[in-house]
Write a protein that holds these residues in place. Structure first.
Motif, PDB file in Angstrom:
ATOM      1  N   UNK A  13       0.864  -1.188   0.000  1.00 51.29           N
ATOM      2  CA  UNK A  13       0.000   0.000   0.000  1.00 51.29           C
ATOM      3  C   UNK A  13       0.892   1.227   0.000  1.00 51.29           C
ATOM      4  N   UNK A  14       0.285   2.387  -0.210  1.00 50.50           N
ATOM      5  CA  UNK A  14       1.044   3.611  -0.236  1.00 50.50           C
ATOM      6  C   UNK A  14       0.203   4.772  -0.711  1.00 50.50           C
ATOM      7  N   UNK A  15       0.800   5.941  -0.629  1.00 52.91           N
ATOM      8  CA  UNK A  15       0.100   7.165  -1.041  1.00 52.91           C
ATOM      9  C   UNK A  15       0.946   7.884  -2.078  1.00 52.91           C
ATOM     10  N   UNK A  16       0.316   8.338  -3.145  1.00 53.61           N
ATOM     11  CA  UNK A  16       1.007   9.049  -4.211  1.00 53.61           C
ATOM     12  C   UNK A  16       0.343  10.399  -4.424  1.00 53.61           C
ATOM     13  N   UNK A  23       7.763   2.353  -7.744  1.00 51.81           N
ATOM     14  CA  UNK A  23       8.057   1.013  -8.225  1.00 51.81           C
ATOM     15  C   UNK A  23       7.616  -0.018  -7.203  1.00 51.81           C
ATOM     16  N   UNK A  24       6.956  -1.088  -7.696  1.00 50.37           N
ATOM     17  CA  UNK A  24       6.545  -2.192  -6.831  1.00 50.37           C
ATOM     18  C   UNK A  24       7.300  -3.449  -7.261  1.00 50.37           C
ATOM     19  N   UNK A  25       7.695  -4.251  -6.296  1.00 48.61           N
ATOM     20  CA  UNK A  25       8.424  -5.481  -6.553  1.00 48.61           C
ATOM     21  C   UNK A  25       7.498  -6.676  -6.348  1.00 48.61           C
ATOM     22  N   UNK A  43      -4.527  -7.523  -7.931  1.00 51.77           N
ATOM     23  CA  UNK A  43      -5.579  -6.525  -8.128  1.00 51.77           C
ATOM     24  C   UNK A  43      -5.187  -5.227  -7.425  1.00 51.77           C
ATOM     25  N   UNK A  44      -5.361  -4.148  -8.123  1.00 47.97           N
ATOM     26  CA  UNK A  44      -5.027  -2.819  -7.586  1.00 47.97           C
ATOM     27  C   UNK A  44      -6.322  -2.051  -7.337  1.00 47.97           C
ATOM     28  N   UNK A  45      -6.431  -1.491  -6.122  1.00 49.23           N
ATOM     29  CA  UNK A  45      -7.582  -0.644  -5.770  1.00 49.23           C
ATOM     30  C   UNK A  45      -7.072   0.746  -5.417  1.00 49.23           C
ATOM     31  N   UNK A  46      -7.749   1.781  -5.872  1.00 50.84           N
ATOM     32  CA  UNK A  46      -7.316   3.162  -5.637  1.00 50.84           C
ATOM     33  C   UNK A  46      -8.445   3.955  -4.989  1.00 50.84           C
ATOM     34  N   UNK A  47      -8.052   4.893  -4.174  1.00 56.89           N
ATOM     35  CA  UNK A  47      -8.986   5.832  -3.552  1.00 56.89           C
ATOM     36  C   UNK A  47      -8.478   7.245  -3.831  1.00 56.89           C
TER      37      UNK A  47
END
Length: 312
Positions: A13-16, A23-25, A43-47
């Motif tokens: 998880x993280x905030x942009x 980058x994700x590994x 699966x990627x979920x965004x808020x």
């Protein structure tokens, strides 16, 4: 079904900020997992929700080979391939056969026959297991195979029969090779005068040397024995009756001996009609033949003659 944990991502998880990227590994760990094909989804979920992409991941663990021990043998001009399977899980749905590193065929058995291979040319084969999800197993060992040129490819026992009207009939015995030829080239004084699928050829008399070769998909055989024509005595059986001559629709043949076979040649020696018989009289329909000069070869239980006929 047993569940294995073999995939992980970091960070989870993280905030942009707008315009930023990170980058994700993705880690794959096959430790302790039986050989098989494993599928997963990230699966990627965004808020707020700006789209939820899904990334599919496929992990194939070979372990021990799925296919191995490829063996090859030749039979005439065929290559026979056999291999073994050691399934660590579900068996392969089919097998791919490769020839000279190119996918050549698909089979559902652990045997494949490559027919009509060109002799004296080295080919390299290997096989793989194939699965409907698009995954392909390891390769078997590679095997180099050279099909030898078959023996006894040449026509045998070339001879001739003297016929009326300054004609001769060349005849020969088919080769005793393990494969049949597609036909024969007839040579007269070093020049081809015809290609024929039968084992006899009608031609004009002359002071010539004749020989015959067999034609195969991979080339031409060595020549048969040669014969030199130096004379042509005319012989004819007067007992066989052929009428009417000229003929238009039907041709009738009567013989004191049982007729076994009839063959009609055009004036350049090509066979245009063949019929087997077992009778002393025969009626042939000739209306489909173009008008012109023909030669009819009549084989009886005791003799063989050739006569000239005219089709109107």
């Amino acid at each position: 079904a047993e569940i294995f944990t073999w995939i992980s991502i970091e960070p989870t998880s993280g905030t942009l900020e707008p315009g930023e990227s990170e980058e994700m590994l993705v880690y794959l760990d096959a430790t302790g997992i039986p050989p098989w094909i494993y599928e997963a989804e990230i699966q990627f979920n965004t808020i707020p929700n700006v789209g939820s992409p899904v990334v599919e991941v496929l992990l194939g663990i070979e372990g021990q080979p799925w296919v191995q021990n490829l063996q090859a043998e030749t039979n005439c001009t065929d290559v026979i391939l056999n291999w073994e399977t050691i399934p660590p899980g579900m068996p392969a749905d089919s097998f791919h056969v490769y020839k000279d590193s190119i996918w050549y065929a698909t089979t559902f058995d652990t045997q494949f026959v490559d027919s009509l291979v060109f002799p004296e040319t080295e080919r390299t084969y290997y096989a793989t297991g194939y699965f409907y999800n698009g995954w392909e197993s390891n390769q078997t060992n590679h095997v180099d195979v050279t099909v030898p040129l078959p023996d006894e490819l040449e026509p045998l026992n070339l001879f001739y029969i003297s016929l009326p009207q300054n004609l001769i009939l060349l005849s020969w015995t088919p080769p005793s090779a393990c494969i049949e030829p597609s036909g024969y080239n007839v040579y007269r004084d070093n020049a081809i005068i015809g290609f024929i699928e039968d084992t006899s050829f009608l031609c004009s008399f002359g002071f010539y040397e004749f020989w015959v070769t067999a034609v195969y998909y991979f080339g031409e055989s060595n020549p048969s024995n040669s014969i030199i024509i130096t004379g042509l005595p005319e012989t004819e059986s007067l007992d066989i009756i052929i009428y009417p001559n000229p003929a238009k629709d039907n041709l009738f043949i009567c013989s004191p001996s049982v007729i076994e076979r009839i063959e009609i040649f055009n004036n350049i020696g090509m066979s245009v009609l063949t019929e087997k018989a077992n009778s002393k009289s025969l009626q042939l329909a000739v209306s489909h033949l173009n008008p012109g000069i023909y030669y009819i070869k009549i084989e009886t239980e005791h003799d063989m003659i050739v006569r000239k006929i005219l089709i109107e």
